[in-house]
Design an enzyme around this catalytic site. Structure first.
Site, PDB file in Angstrom:
ATOM      1  N   ALA A 129       0.829  -1.205   0.000  1.00 16.72           N
ATOM      2  CA  ALA A 129       0.000   0.000   0.000  1.00 16.72           C
ATOM      3  C   ALA A 129       0.867   1.259   0.000  1.00 16.72           C
ATOM      4  CB  ALA A 129      -0.921  -0.003   1.216  1.00 16.72           C
ATOM      5  N   ASP A 185       2.383   1.624  -3.421  1.00 16.41           N
ATOM      6  CA  ASP A 185       1.395   2.108  -4.383  1.00 16.41           C
ATOM      7  C   ASP A 185       1.158   3.606  -4.216  1.00 16.41           C
ATOM      8  OD1 ASP A 185       1.196  -0.388  -5.404  1.00 16.41           O
ATOM      9  OD2 ASP A 185      -0.683  -0.899  -4.369  1.00 16.41           O
ATOM     10  N   GLU A 191       0.967 -36.849 -18.816  1.00 16.02           N
ATOM     11  CA  GLU A 191       0.548 -35.563 -18.238  1.00 16.02           C
ATOM     12  C   GLU A 191       0.373 -34.547 -19.359  1.00 16.02           C
ATOM     13  OE1 GLU A 191       4.578 -35.664 -16.675  1.00 16.02           O
ATOM     14  OE2 GLU A 191       4.687 -33.488 -16.916  1.00 16.02           O
ATOM     15  N   LYS A 234       0.845 -31.460 -21.835  1.00 16.52           N
ATOM     16  CA  LYS A 234       1.969 -30.641 -22.284  1.00 16.52           C
ATOM     17  C   LYS A 234       1.476 -29.200 -22.266  1.00 16.52           C
ATOM     18  CE  LYS A 234       5.463 -30.318 -25.874  1.00 16.52           C
ATOM     19  NZ  LYS A 234       5.458 -28.878 -26.097  1.00 16.52           N
ATOM     20  N   ASP A 292       1.301 -25.299 -22.797  1.00 11.55           N
ATOM     21  CA  ASP A 292       1.777 -24.421 -23.866  1.00 11.55           C
ATOM     22  C   ASP A 292       2.146 -23.046 -23.292  1.00 11.55           C
ATOM     23  OD1 ASP A 292       2.493 -23.649 -26.347  1.00 11.55           O
ATOM     24  OD2 ASP A 292       0.466 -23.553 -27.175  1.00 11.55           O
ATOM     25  N   TYR A 307       7.474 -29.757 -13.631  1.00  9.54           N
ATOM     26  CA  TYR A 307       7.387 -31.092 -14.222  1.00  9.54           C
ATOM     27  C   TYR A 307       8.743 -31.764 -14.487  1.00  9.54           C
ATOM     28  CZ  TYR A 307       7.915 -28.208 -18.425  1.00  9.54           C
ATOM     29  OH  TYR A 307       8.351 -27.299 -19.342  1.00  9.54           O
ATOM     30  N   LYS A 330       1.371 -34.995 -29.620  1.00 10.72           N
ATOM     31  CA  LYS A 330       0.724 -33.722 -29.934  1.00 10.72           C
ATOM     32  C   LYS A 330      -0.732 -33.914 -30.334  1.00 10.72           C
ATOM     33  CE  LYS A 330       4.144 -30.719 -29.697  1.00 10.72           C
ATOM     34  NZ  LYS A 330       4.366 -29.906 -30.845  1.00 10.72           N
ATOM     35  N   CYS A 347      16.640 -19.349 -61.384  1.00 12.86           N
ATOM     36  CA  CYS A 347      16.610 -18.799 -60.031  1.00 12.86           C
ATOM     37  C   CYS A 347      16.024 -17.392 -60.066  1.00 12.86           C
ATOM     38  CB  CYS A 347      18.024 -18.770 -59.446  1.00 12.86           C
ATOM     39  SG  CYS A 347      18.117 -17.865 -57.889  1.00 12.86           S
ATOM     40  N   CYS A 355      19.035 -14.771 -58.964  1.00 17.11           N
ATOM     41  CA  CYS A 355      20.242 -14.470 -59.749  1.00 17.11           C
ATOM     42  C   CYS A 355      20.117 -14.851 -61.225  1.00 17.11           C
ATOM     43  CB  CYS A 355      21.455 -15.156 -59.131  1.00 17.11           C
ATOM     44  SG  CYS A 355      21.467 -16.937 -59.375  1.00 17.11           S
ATOM     45  N   CYS A 381      19.255 -23.686 -57.306  1.00 19.04           N
ATOM     46  CA  CYS A 381      19.927 -22.680 -58.116  1.00 19.04           C
ATOM     47  C   CYS A 381      21.381 -23.115 -58.274  1.00 19.04           C
ATOM     48  CB  CYS A 381      19.854 -21.336 -57.395  1.00 19.04           C
ATOM     49  SG  CYS A 381      21.047 -20.143 -57.989  1.00 19.04           S
ATOM     50  N   CYS A 383      24.932 -16.176 -56.604  1.00 15.93           N
ATOM     51  CA  CYS A 383      23.562 -15.951 -56.158  1.00 15.93           C
ATOM     52  C   CYS A 383      23.558 -15.258 -54.799  1.00 15.93           C
ATOM     53  CB  CYS A 383      22.824 -17.279 -56.074  1.00 15.93           C
ATOM     54  SG  CYS A 383      21.111 -17.080 -55.573  1.00 15.93           S
TER      55      CYS A 383
HETATM   56  S1  IVH Z   1       9.322 -32.497 -19.864  1.00 12.03           S
HETATM   57  C1  IVH Z   1      13.182 -34.131 -20.544  1.00 12.03           C
HETATM   58  N1  IVH Z   1       6.806 -32.032 -19.397  1.00 12.03           N
HETATM   59  O1  IVH Z   1       7.712 -28.877 -23.879  1.00 12.03           O
HETATM   60  C2  IVH Z   1      11.907 -33.542 -20.777  1.00 12.03           C
HETATM   61  N2  IVH Z   1       7.935 -30.614 -20.932  1.00 12.03           N
HETATM   62  O2  IVH Z   1       8.995 -29.849 -26.321  1.00 12.03           O
HETATM   63  C3  IVH Z   1      11.833 -32.117 -20.396  1.00 12.03           C
HETATM   64  N3  IVH Z   1       6.555 -28.808 -21.819  1.00 12.03           N
HETATM   65  O3  IVH Z   1      10.822 -27.378 -23.390  1.00 12.03           O
HETATM   66  C4  IVH Z   1      10.527 -31.531 -20.640  1.00 12.03           C
HETATM   67  N4  IVH Z   1       4.723 -29.320 -20.713  1.00 12.03           N
HETATM   68  O4  IVH Z   1       8.767 -26.273 -22.367  1.00 12.03           O
HETATM   69  C5  IVH Z   1       7.889 -31.654 -20.087  1.00 12.03           C
HETATM   70  N5  IVH Z   1       4.584 -31.703 -18.855  1.00 12.03           N
HETATM   71  C6  IVH Z   1       5.670 -31.340 -19.524  1.00 12.03           C
HETATM   72  C7  IVH Z   1       5.660 -30.229 -20.381  1.00 12.03           C
HETATM   73  C8  IVH Z   1       6.824 -29.900 -21.083  1.00 12.03           C
HETATM   74  C9  IVH Z   1       5.269 -28.481 -21.570  1.00 12.03           C
HETATM   75  C10 IVH Z   1       7.417 -28.090 -22.771  1.00 12.03           C
HETATM   76  C11 IVH Z   1       8.740 -27.656 -22.235  1.00 12.03           C
HETATM   77  C12 IVH Z   1       9.766 -28.254 -23.139  1.00 12.03           C
HETATM   78  C13 IVH Z   1       8.973 -28.550 -24.345  1.00 12.03           C
HETATM   79  C14 IVH Z   1       9.562 -29.709 -25.085  1.00 12.03           C
END
Ligand code: IVH
Length: 701
Positions: free
Chosen positions: A44, A47, A126, A128, A130, A237, A325, A419, A422, A443, A449
């Site tokens: 506070a 701020d 688990e 992945k 993003d 992870y 994926k 090409c 060039c 080319c 080139c």
């Molecule tokens: S394990 C040895 N677990 O995916 C393995 N990676 O394509 C180390 N990522 O650079 C990664 N979720 O940024 C692992 N549950 C997960 C993940 C994960 C996202 C990403 C991570 C890594 C990339 C690899």
């Protein structure tokens, strides 16, 4: 705090003094809070200081100079993040596309380990996430450093920013190991992303394309106050350096991370077969839309850490893990033009220019068309409405035209035979062995080139090669076209030429004293470079990062590589030596020989070596008793598979050769060994058993 004087009653001079005083105070608090983790005021109070500071600027706009703390937000980075070398490299993951490949993944693992189909094998599954990965280092339970992934070997120091992420503990709970590097994903939720973009819009700032970009943009802020204002989350992870592992399985490690105070993903489960993995994959996929954060697949990992260790890595990805994926997202749009790019090796690549369309949350206006045959096979024409697909990070691709929507006057696309850059002939080489034409048209202009020359320069300066910070593609193109650089050596003479008044870089558009200084510094530090990066930077055909490492490990010095490569005509002993390096075959050996046989390349190299020196590749496990030794395995092995033995040897810094020669240091002999054992005896080379090998390398547990 004493009651502040109303701003309306301040003179300009008074306001200026108070503004300066406040600025210093705020900066000091920022430092204590973000970098020292030891704030001395409440949020506070802080701020209130900020509010007063801003109010002063609102009343006296002349105080809002570019140096003002209020201007730091969104300002162009003026300084860079410090680099952090990862003590254990941050890996990437091999991809699995489609359910059929899951069984292949499991089979590959079983084969490598020599497990029977009935032997139990536990694998975790688990989501992945993003976002962007981040490595957090704790010493004596305290967060001491946070780094981005970077190129896997070196990342950026984002400690101050990471400290602002509430979910990441500054101090670990319980009995954590003395040294612990926890790795995981920093991400932003859908709701926070939408709210952030709303704020960006109101402030007239550019919008983020997706939550991942927003998370990355927020973490890589020079001003930690901005990161602090952006809601970021974290899932743990994986790990890097750990002084004493708290568990012997992946599941156990993640449970330990939870106990230490990290958020972990609740959807991680333990599976026992490919079928179970697929079931969980489908389960996660069905929950995807409701999770509230972006995921792009499911990650599988062998649960036992002992098995992970045995499985090791190929290149940068572990054999014991894979990313399954989600299928690509699709959309339709109009193909406006087909342009031809000319690459480093002269390859003509067709690129589709599209009416912009959103595919899976990202706006796409370019896509690859692969090659000439692909366009012909799918009969893709300019003006067609086409289906575009985007999968993960890969470049969007065109699946094909929608024929009902084809304009009546459209004509088949004719691929150029000269090409476009060039004007040299562009040809499809005929493979002398098979008599078939290469899919790629190239080319023939070589160094005539300009496209090829520029692309080579870009490759040379790129991240995994010379990694000249701030010397990106755009700048290289400009410098080349303005005649400042023609070959790699010219990069190293820029500073000298500037000093002699030949260049006047500081007068260039968008260039100031500071950026020129930074560029020179970035070049200066590359006057020595690990041999593998140096070799990779030369852009020899078929020599990517992995082969560059193999060559560097084998030859140790550039002179040794050069000497052998120059003598490596077909059928020579030198050619056989290159060919005999594990993982390198005739195609690569030929490309290496061809490169060094070219007079021009010799000239370029000599000029370059006047300015810089390749140094030995960073030693891999140099402490191991087999580091630097050349090892041959022969006969059948009983405690490990052949692939496993090779991988282990390479991990310990040994070179594995396919056949015994004078250069072999050690032959590991199993039952049934024949000619290689005889050859070793003939040459007087040391031979040992598999048991001895395990003992020697400390694996006999
Ligand atoms: S394990 C040895 N677990 O995916 C393995 N990676 O394509 C180390 N990522 O650079 C990664 N979720 O940024 C692992 N549950 C997960 C993940 C994960 C996202 C990403 C991570 C890594 C990339 C690899």
């Amino acid at each position: 705090m004493k009651k502040p004087v109303p701003i309306e009653s301040l003179s300009e001079a008074q306001a200026r003094r108070e503004h300066a005083r406040l600025g210093e105070k705020i900066a000091a608090h920022d430092k204590r809070y973000y970098t020292e983790d030891a704030p001395i005021v409440s949020d506070a109070e802080y701020d209130a200081l900020r509010l007063r500071y801003e109010a002063l600027e609102a009343a006296f706009p002349e105080l809002a100079t570019p140096e003002s703390l209020t201007k730091k937000i969104g300002a162009a980075p003026s300084e860079k993040f410090a680099k952090v070398r990862h003590r254990v490299p941050v890996l990437s993951l091999g991809n699995i596309f489609g359910e059929e490949e899951v069984a292949d993944f499991v089979t590959r693992i079983r084969r490598f380990l020599g497990l029977s189909p009935e032997a139990p094998l536990a694998i975790t599954a688990e989501p992945k996430i993003d976002g962007l990965s981040c490595s957090l280092r704790y010493e004596s339970g305290k967060l001491v450093q946070a780094a981005t992934r970077g190129d896997g070997y070196e990342g950026e120091d984002v400690t101050a920013n990471v400290r602002t992420i509430g979910e990441i503990p500054h101090v670990l709970k319980g009995a954590a190991p003395e040294i612990l590097e926890v790795r995981g994903e920093v991400y932003m939720t859908h709701a926070d992303f939408a709210a952030l973009n709303e704020r960006q819009k109101e402030a007239g700032k550019t919008l983020f394309a997706n939550p991942r970009n927003a998370a990355a943009g927020s973490l890589r802020q020079l001003d930690p106050a901005i990161t602090a204002a952006r809601p970021l989350h974290f899932f743990a992870y994986a790990w890097g350096e750990v002084s004493a592992l708290p568990a012997s399985t992946q599941m156990g490690m993640i449970a330990a991370f939870k106990d230490f105070g990290f958020p972990i993903n609740p959807l991680m489960v333990l599976c026992h077969s490919a079928e179970e993995l697929i079931t969980h994959y489908r389960q996660i996929e069905s929950l995807r839309a409701r999770l509230g954060y972006d995921i792009d697949g499911v990650v599988y990992k062998v649960d036992s850490l002992a098995l992970q260790n045995r499985l090791g890595f190929v290149s940068r990805a572990p054999r014991w893990a894979a990313a399954h994926k989600f299928p690509a997202e699709k959309a339709t749009t109009v193909l406006r033009a087909i342009e031809i790019n000319v690459g480093r090796t002269g390859a003509l690549t067709p690129v589709a220019r599209l009416d912009p369309v959103t595919v899976g949350g990202v706006v796409v206006s370019n896509a690859t068309l692969h090659n000439e045959d692909e366009i012909a096979r799918k009969d893709i024409r300019v003006g067609d409405t086409v289906t575009v697909q985007r999968a993960g990070d890969v470049i969007p691709q065109i699946l094909g035209p929608i024929l009902d929507k084809r304009p009546e006057d459209s004509k088949p696309y004719v691929f150029p035979e000269i090409c476009p850059v060039c004007g040299s002939a562009a040809v499809r080489e005929i493979d002398p062995k098979t008599g078939t034409a290469d899919v790629v048209r190239r080319c023939t202009g070589g160094l005539v080139c300009t496209a090829q020359v520029v692309e080579r320069l870009k490759h040379f300066a790129s991240r995994n090669a010379f990694d000249i910070e701030g010397f990106g593609d755009k700048l290289i193109e400009q410098f080349f076209h303005d005649g400042l650089i023609k070959s790699p050596a010219d990069i190293f003479t820029l500073e000298e030429r500037e000093r002699r008044g030949l260049l006047r870089l500081t007068e260039r558009e968008g260039f100031g004293e500071l950026s020129v200084r930074n560029l020179f510094n970035a070049i200066e530090v590359r006057r020595t470079l690990p041999l593998n990066r140096f070799i990779y930077g030369l852009g020899i055909r078929h020599v990517g990062e992995t082969n560059a490492r193999r060559l560097a490990r084998h030859f140790e010095t550039f002179e040794a590589l050069r000497k052998t490569a120059k003598a490596a005509q077909e059928g020579s002993e030198a050619r056989a030596e290159i060919n005999n390096i594990e993982g390198i075959g005739e195609t690569v050996a030929e490309a290496v020989a061809d490169f060094f046989a070219e007079k021009h390349n010799e000239d370029v190299l000599d000029a370059l070596l006047d300015h810089m020196t390749p140094v030995p590749m960073e030693a891999v496990a140099s402490a191991s008793p087999v580091a630097g030794k050349t090892v041959v395995f022969t006969g059948s092995l009983e405690r490990m598979t052949r692939d496993e033995a090779k991988a282990m040897a390479e991990r310990l810094g040994a070179k594995v050769a396919a056949s015994v020669s004078k250069k072999t240091d050690l032959v590991v002999v199993g039952p049934g060994a024949g000619s290689k054992l005889a050859k070793a005896a003939e040459l007087g080379i040391e031979t040992i058993s598999e048991e001895d090998w395990l003992r020697l390398t400390g694996q006999d547990t």
